[in-house]
Design a protein around this motif. Structure first.
Motif, PDB file in Angstrom:
ATOM      1  N   TRP A   1      -4.347  20.830  19.492  1.00  0.00           N
ATOM      2  CA  TRP A   1      -5.635  21.181  18.909  1.00  0.00           C
ATOM      3  C   TRP A   1      -5.398  22.007  17.654  1.00  0.00           C
ATOM      4  O   TRP A   1      -4.385  22.665  17.502  1.00  0.00           O
ATOM      5  N   LEU A   2      -6.358  21.920  16.741  1.00  0.00           N
ATOM      6  CA  LEU A   2      -6.202  22.490  15.415  1.00  0.00           C
ATOM      7  C   LEU A   2      -7.006  23.765  15.254  1.00  0.00           C
ATOM      8  O   LEU A   2      -8.184  23.820  15.603  1.00  0.00           O
ATOM      9  N   ASN A   3      -6.359  24.807  14.714  1.00  0.00           N
ATOM     10  CA  ASN A   3      -7.006  26.080  14.421  1.00  0.00           C
ATOM     11  C   ASN A   3      -7.377  26.089  12.940  1.00  0.00           C
ATOM     12  O   ASN A   3      -6.644  26.577  12.092  1.00  0.00           O
ATOM     13  N   ILE A   4      -8.528  25.516  12.629  1.00  0.00           N
ATOM     14  CA  ILE A   4      -8.967  25.366  11.240  1.00  0.00           C
ATOM     15  C   ILE A   4      -9.962  26.472  10.907  1.00  0.00           C
ATOM     16  O   ILE A   4     -10.857  26.765  11.711  1.00  0.00           O
ATOM     17  N   PRO A   5      -9.815  27.126   9.735  1.00  0.00           N
ATOM     18  CA  PRO A   5     -10.773  28.184   9.388  1.00  0.00           C
ATOM     19  C   PRO A   5     -12.207  27.689   9.440  1.00  0.00           C
ATOM     20  O   PRO A   5     -12.497  26.525   9.171  1.00  0.00           O
ATOM     21  N   ALA A   6     -13.112  28.623   9.824  1.00  0.00           N
ATOM     22  CA  ALA A   6     -14.528  28.279   9.968  1.00  0.00           C
ATOM     23  C   ALA A   6     -15.089  27.748   8.655  1.00  0.00           C
ATOM     24  O   ALA A   6     -14.692  28.181   7.558  1.00  0.00           O
ATOM     25  N   ASN A   7     -16.007  26.793   8.783  1.00  0.00           N
ATOM     26  CA  ASN A   7     -16.712  26.205   7.642  1.00  0.00           C
ATOM     27  C   ASN A   7     -15.792  25.423   6.709  1.00  0.00           C
ATOM     28  O   ASN A   7     -16.108  25.222   5.538  1.00  0.00           O
ATOM     29  N   GLN A   8     -14.641  25.032   7.232  1.00  0.00           N
ATOM     30  CA  GLN A   8     -13.744  24.196   6.436  1.00  0.00           C
ATOM     31  C   GLN A   8     -13.428  22.901   7.179  1.00  0.00           C
ATOM     32  O   GLN A   8     -13.502  22.835   8.410  1.00  0.00           O
ATOM     33  N   LYS A   9     -13.122  21.896   6.421  1.00  0.00           N
ATOM     34  CA  LYS A   9     -12.641  20.647   6.973  1.00  0.00           C
ATOM     35  C   LYS A   9     -11.195  20.442   6.540  1.00  0.00           C
ATOM     36  O   LYS A   9     -10.768  20.920   5.499  1.00  0.00           O
ATOM     37  N   ALA A  10     -10.448  19.721   7.360  1.00  0.00           N
ATOM     38  CA  ALA A  10      -9.028  19.546   7.078  1.00  0.00           C
ATOM     39  C   ALA A  10      -8.613  18.106   7.291  1.00  0.00           C
ATOM     40  O   ALA A  10      -9.217  17.373   8.082  1.00  0.00           O
ATOM     41  N   THR A  11      -7.588  17.725   6.581  1.00  0.00           N
ATOM     42  CA  THR A  11      -6.918  16.457   6.832  1.00  0.00           C
ATOM     43  C   THR A  11      -5.664  16.735   7.640  1.00  0.00           C
ATOM     44  O   THR A  11      -4.903  17.664   7.333  1.00  0.00           O
ATOM     45  N   PHE A  12      -5.462  15.952   8.707  1.00  0.00           N
ATOM     46  CA  PHE A  12      -4.273  16.105   9.548  1.00  0.00           C
ATOM     47  C   PHE A  12      -3.346  14.911   9.321  1.00  0.00           C
ATOM     48  O   PHE A  12      -3.771  13.752   9.366  1.00  0.00           O
ATOM     49  N   GLN A  13      -2.066  15.204   9.066  1.00  0.00           N
ATOM     50  CA  GLN A  13      -1.064  14.157   8.932  1.00  0.00           C
ATOM     51  C   GLN A  13       0.099  14.440   9.866  1.00  0.00           C
ATOM     52  O   GLN A  13       0.460  15.593  10.102  1.00  0.00           O
TER      53      GLN A  13
ATOM     54  N   LEU B   1      -5.829  21.807   3.651  1.00  0.00           N
ATOM     55  CA  LEU B   1      -7.090  22.523   3.477  1.00  0.00           C
ATOM     56  C   LEU B   1      -7.450  22.542   1.993  1.00  0.00           C
ATOM     57  O   LEU B   1      -6.683  22.100   1.136  1.00  0.00           O
ATOM     58  N   ALA B   2      -8.622  23.071   1.688  1.00  0.00           N
ATOM     59  CA  ALA B   2      -9.078  23.092   0.300  1.00  0.00           C
ATOM     60  C   ALA B   2      -8.215  23.994  -0.567  1.00  0.00           C
ATOM     61  O   ALA B   2      -8.017  23.727  -1.761  1.00  0.00           O
ATOM     62  N   ASP B   3      -7.683  25.086   0.015  1.00  0.00           N
ATOM     63  CA  ASP B   3      -6.947  26.060  -0.778  1.00  0.00           C
ATOM     64  C   ASP B   3      -5.450  26.078  -0.520  1.00  0.00           C
ATOM     65  O   ASP B   3      -4.702  26.786  -1.191  1.00  0.00           O
ATOM     66  N   ARG B   4      -4.972  25.329   0.467  1.00  0.00           N
ATOM     67  CA  ARG B   4      -3.549  25.353   0.770  1.00  0.00           C
ATOM     68  C   ARG B   4      -3.198  24.215   1.732  1.00  0.00           C
ATOM     69  O   ARG B   4      -4.064  23.597   2.333  1.00  0.00           O
ATOM     70  N   THR B   5      -1.913  23.998   1.815  1.00  0.00           N
ATOM     71  CA  THR B   5      -1.376  23.026   2.758  1.00  0.00           C
ATOM     72  C   THR B   5      -0.315  23.704   3.596  1.00  0.00           C
ATOM     73  O   THR B   5       0.528  24.439   3.062  1.00  0.00           O
ATOM     74  N   VAL B   6      -0.340  23.481   4.915  1.00  0.00           N
ATOM     75  CA  VAL B   6       0.642  24.080   5.810  1.00  0.00           C
ATOM     76  C   VAL B   6       1.289  22.996   6.648  1.00  0.00           C
ATOM     77  O   VAL B   6       0.664  21.975   6.968  1.00  0.00           O
ATOM     78  N   SER B   7       2.529  23.204   6.990  1.00  0.00           N
ATOM     79  CA  SER B   7       3.257  22.273   7.847  1.00  0.00           C
ATOM     80  C   SER B   7       3.863  23.026   9.015  1.00  0.00           C
ATOM     81  O   SER B   7       4.401  24.128   8.837  1.00  0.00           O
ATOM     82  N   GLU B   8       3.772  22.450  10.229  1.00  0.00           N
ATOM     83  CA  GLU B   8       4.328  23.064  11.424  1.00  0.00           C
ATOM     84  C   GLU B   8       4.974  22.000  12.288  1.00  0.00           C
ATOM     85  O   GLU B   8       4.607  20.824  12.258  1.00  0.00           O
TER      86      GLU B   8
END
Length: 559
Positions: free
Chosen positions: A498-510, A547-554
């Motif tokens: 499951w994804l912990n995405i900041p509130a009021n934001q949408k994200a693309t998952f790859q 995300l709109a302001d950054r990209t993270v990889s885990e």
């Protein structure tokens, strides 16, 4: 072939950029008469900036720093010398302590065809005149074959204070006696000796760290093997690297470059190899045992030549565009090559303006000279204009921000610098713009407020004509930023995340495999979205959240 604090800063890759192509070399004559067959040009490094020119016939002429001849010859060797062809007085080197001890050394062919290394002093009352009565033989290398060629011919003191000289194989061609690979002969070798013994014959000792001092079969003076005819070679005064131009046999001319450590005991490959080509591999070891030249060229007049004359890595300040480039030429074709001393990228300047360059020389201030056999002394210059050189590009992490720093020289018509950042090192966003100062030397800094503990930076340099150059990529890791986790394994089921995405934001998952294959690409996920990985084989994967302001990889482990 072989041939600051609680914060941390990690540099993954930095490349300092120079926004010019390799320089175009020119030869400006400064002395056009009064010289006869000059073959070497050196300075004494004693603060006088005098220029000493060796003539093949046995004379050394002395010029002031303004290239006016100082009356009388500095030295003439009249006896015990043979001249003509490849024979004669071939080189001169001044002791590192010459300013106080007045010693210098010469290299010449003797009447028996061998090599003499002799020592002299200058007159105590007249530093512009050698004292002929102080001539002392340091070493004689006898020639055991009937050949007047392949005598080598260059003396250099190394950064370690020892005297080095390169001997050719002594043959008329092909090295039929295989001297270059034999440990019982100095021919075909680079020799290193210590000449600080001024009172007791033989007036030299073997340095304790010479590579073969413990050998019972290899002469202890040998520093490296496998040279055919290293007529002109040099040390890079900044790095200490050895640059050897080895004259070829029938097909190739070559340039070899090694660090001081790597040069100790090296084998450059002749007669097994000529340049990068096999020549005579009878009895030779596998190719990996020999040094491969960083550059070799063919025997033709258009793109190559027939006899390489080695030069120097330019470390002067008058011509910034030449800085850090090794310059050499071919004696017969006149072609000139410019080699980047770091990358070894090589550029040919075909149809060189000067033929029969016998030697290059390095002045006290790092400027370069050259002499031709026709009796001309040249200043080595460039018509290239260096528009921008990036001297520094680095950064330091502080609490919640990174400080970026850079320095330049020779800014000409530069519009601005744009600091760009990235979370993945691939996609960059502008963090800020700094107008260019357009000064001879400028320093800049930029503070970037951050939310990620690892960021990548590059510097975009915009010229007034629209041209754009980029620096290398700099990575900064800032431990003052607490890493936020975005991807969690679902309790009890590793095939669900499951994804912990900041509130009021949408994200693309790859989702990517470790070899870079994109397995999943879904847009517009919201916080607490569940990703089903039931069809993914067990293994380790990389999940990327965009995300709109950054990209993270885990990392994601699917069991």
């Amino acid at each position: 072939m072989l041939r600051h604090l609680l914060l941390s800063c990690v540099f993954l890759f930095v490349s300092i950029l120079s926004s010019n192509s390799q320089p175009v070399i020119t030869f400006d004559p400064v002395v056009s008469s009064g010289l006869t067959a000059p073959v070497d040009v050196v300075t004494a490094n004693d603060g006088t900036a005098r220029v000493f020119i060796v003539e093949q016939g046995g004379t050394i002429k002395l010029y002031a720093s303004n290239y006016t001849l100082i009356n009388g010859n500095f030295l003439t060797i009249n006896t015990g010398i043979s001249t003509g062809g490849e024979r004669g007085l071939l080189s001169l080197a001044f002791d590192p302590n010459y300013a106080t001890n007045r010693y210098f050394f010469v290299y010449y062919t003797n009447t028996a065809g061998g090599i003499n290394i002799d020592r002299f002093q200058t007159m105590l009352a007249n530093p512009d005149q050698a004292d002929a009565s102080t001539q002392t033989n340091i070493m004689t290398i006898d020639k055991t074959v009937a050949s007047s060629t392949h005598n080598g011919g260059k003396l250099n003191f190394g950064p370690d204070g020892n005297l080095y000289f390169g001997l050719g194989d002594g043959s008329s061609g092909g090295d039929p006696s295989n001297f270059a690979q034999r440990g019982d002969s100095l021919w075909g070798k680079m020799v290193r000796i210590n000449v600080n013994n001024f009172t007791t014959p033989p007036y030299y000792t073997v340095p304790a760290d010479n590579p073969f001092v413990s050998s019972s079969t290899i002469m202890h003076e040998i520093f490296s093997f496998g040279l055919r005819n290293p007529w002109r070679w040099s040390f890079d005064k900044l790095t200490g690297y050895t640059w050897i131009a080895d004259v070829g046999q029938s097909t190739r001319e070559e340039i070899n470059v090694l660090s001081p450590a790597a040069a100790n005991g090296a084998n450059y490959g002749w007669r097994c190899y000529e340049g990068t080509f096999a020549y005579n591999i009878t009895g030779c070891l596998s190719a990996s045992n020999y040094i491969t030249p960083v550059f070799d060229y063919p025997h033709n007049s258009a793109t190559g030549g027939f006899s390489v004359t080695g030069g120097y890595v330019y470390r002067g300040s008058v011509y910034p565009a030449m800085y850090g480039y090794y310059i050499c030429t071919d004696y017969l074709s006149g072609n000139v090559w410019v080699i980047n001393a770091v990358t070894h990228t090589t550029t040919l300047q075909a149809g060189g303006p000067v033929l029969k360059i016998t030697s290059f020389g390095e002045l006290e201030n790092g400027e370069l000279m050259a002499v031709s056999l026709n009796g001309t002394l040249y200043r080595v210059t460039t018509a290239s204009v260096l528009t921008l050189h990036l001297l520094q590009w680095d950064g330091n992490p502080y609490t919640n921000y990174n400080q970026l720093n850079w320095q330049t020289t020779n800014e000409v018509n530069v519009k601005q610098f744009e600091v760009e950042y990235s979370t993945d090192g691939i996609i960059f966003t502008t963090a800020g713009i700094i107008p260019a100062k357009n000064e001879a030397r400028s320093a800049y800094s930029f503070r970037h407020t951050i939310q990620n503990n690892l960021l990548y930076y590059r510097l975009k340099m915009v010229h007034g004509n629209g041209k754009i150059d980029y620096s290398g990529i700099l990575a900064l890791k800032n431990k003052s930023i607490k890493k936020e986790q975005f991807i969690y394994s679902y309790p009890g089921n590793s095939r669900l995340v499951w994804l912990n995405i900041p509130a009021n934001q949408k994200a693309t998952f790859q989702l990517f495999s470790l070899n870079g294959q994109n397995l999943l690409n879904v847009k517009n996920y919201l916080n607490n979205a569940i990703i089903d990985l039931q069809k993914v084989p067990a293994g380790l994967y990389i999940g990327k959240i965009i995300l709109a302001d950054r990209t993270v990889s885990e990392k994601i482990l699917v069991k």
